[in-house]
Design a protein around this motif. Sequence first.
Motif, short mmCIF file in Angstrom:
data_model
loop_
_atom_site.label_atom_id
_atom_site.label_comp_id
_atom_site.label_asym_id
_atom_site.label_seq_id
_atom_site.Cartn_x
_atom_site.Cartn_y
_atom_site.Cartn_z
N LYS A 33 -5.31 0.29 -13.81
CA LYS A 33 -3.93 -0.16 -13.55
C LYS A 33 -3.48 -1.20 -14.58
O LYS A 33 -2.33 -1.19 -15.03
N CYS A 34 -4.39 -2.10 -14.97
CA CYS A 34 -4.06 -3.10 -15.99
C CYS A 34 -3.75 -2.44 -17.32
O CYS A 34 -2.78 -2.81 -18.02
N GLU A 35 -4.55 -1.47 -17.69
CA GLU A 35 -4.34 -0.76 -18.96
C GLU A 35 -2.99 -0.04 -18.94
O GLU A 35 -2.23 -0.10 -19.92
N LEU A 77 -13.47 -0.66 -7.06
CA LEU A 77 -12.29 -1.50 -7.24
C LEU A 77 -12.14 -1.91 -8.70
O LEU A 77 -11.02 -1.95 -9.24
N GLU A 78 -13.25 -2.24 -9.36
CA GLU A 78 -13.21 -2.63 -10.77
C GLU A 78 -12.56 -1.54 -11.61
O GLU A 78 -11.65 -1.81 -12.42
N HIS A 81 -3.07 -5.91 -6.09
CA HIS A 81 -4.37 -5.74 -5.46
C HIS A 81 -4.19 -4.78 -4.28
O HIS A 81 -3.29 -4.97 -3.45
N PRO A 82 -5.02 -3.74 -4.18
CA PRO A 82 -4.79 -2.71 -3.15
C PRO A 82 -4.91 -3.20 -1.71
O PRO A 82 -4.37 -2.57 -0.80
N ASP A 132 0.05 -9.42 -6.61
CA ASP A 132 -0.37 -9.03 -7.96
C ASP A 132 -1.53 -9.90 -8.44
O ASP A 132 -1.81 -10.98 -7.88
N LEU A 133 -2.23 -9.43 -9.48
CA LEU A 133 -3.44 -10.10 -9.97
C LEU A 133 -3.16 -11.48 -10.54
O LEU A 133 -4.01 -12.37 -10.47
#
Length: 384
Positions: free
Chosen positions: A60-62, A53-54, A17-18, A23-24
Amino acid sequence: MAINKQQVRTALTHVMHPEMEKDLVTLDMIEDLIVQDSFITFTIDLPEKDPKLESKLKEKCEDAIRKFVDENAVLDITTAVNISKFRDNEDKGEFPGQGHRKKKDQQQDQDEEVLSGVKNIIAVASGKGGVGKSTVAVNLACGLARTGAKVGLLDTDIYGPSIPTMMDAHGRPNITTQKKLIPKEKYGVRFLSMGMLVDPDQAMIWRGPMVTSAVKQFMNEVEWGELDYMVLDLPPGTGDIQLTLVQTVPLTGAVIVSTPQDVALDDARKGVAMFKKVNVPVLGMVENMAYFIPEDMPDKKYYIFGKHGVRNLADRMGTNFLGEIPLEQKVRESSDEGKPIVLGDMETKSAQKFVELSNNVIQQLAIRNQEQDPTEKIDIKIRP
């Protein structure tokens, strides 16, 4: 090797998370994780709406999944606002309030137009399975391509995909540098099916939300390009996928396929009614397996399933009758061989009738586009 949930969660621990510098996964922001073969879907929970942010977290997840799990994974990542979860965490000092963000960092949601390069989107539907809907959809697409038009074909029948066999294309599609799927192309038709992405021997045991997510991704995350016609091969019935389509894309019109017997006509009637209820024009009805033609007696017709059942129903419902397709052995053979009959032996009655069907659909689309306003996506609300 099959992908499992733990692999995905481990990959997501690399997504920070910035603002929180955690981490998520640690922040408990990953929900509804589902993995089926190479298809991965999950939701990122957020404390408030923040499109900037979305977008950043999705990207980043991809990247993490493609790097640490499978670079060819088919992904459907969504976001959701979960105020109560983060309020509880904020009270515990685990997640800060979001009000400190400056207003200028917020941006408005902008709905990206789906299939914006497609001039006409045609849904081929049936009320009942087994009436030859996919055969009609494939031959209609190839028949339209015969005219020189740019044509796409999307198999939205997730549970029973037929297009890979009927188009003789089973390999996985390629992916662009922008991580979009590239549809296969054959016979002048660009096409895509879930059958190209999963093991053909693997049953698709998916709940409704996962199926609709896959269909949405096939429309949003595929490099379809500019097309004159997009043919959608729908699953039978009037369920989740049909509703997802009318909520996602403005369908130009629907083609209803049925066989002539009463048990099929009862469901075809419901299919027509559904599209009319959601304001999608019904271009007309097709009678498949209208009569049997023996190969050794091509002048004979045997009305095995009844005579003119679809034609008569179309008249009663005030809907166009687009044509009748006979039951011939060569239709089955060409489908199994992966070469639609409309591209093959034009001496056969079926090939001639599919050409006639394609021309009738083109004519009805021209009339519909001239006389009616473009179809709009609808918002379906369920009343308590």
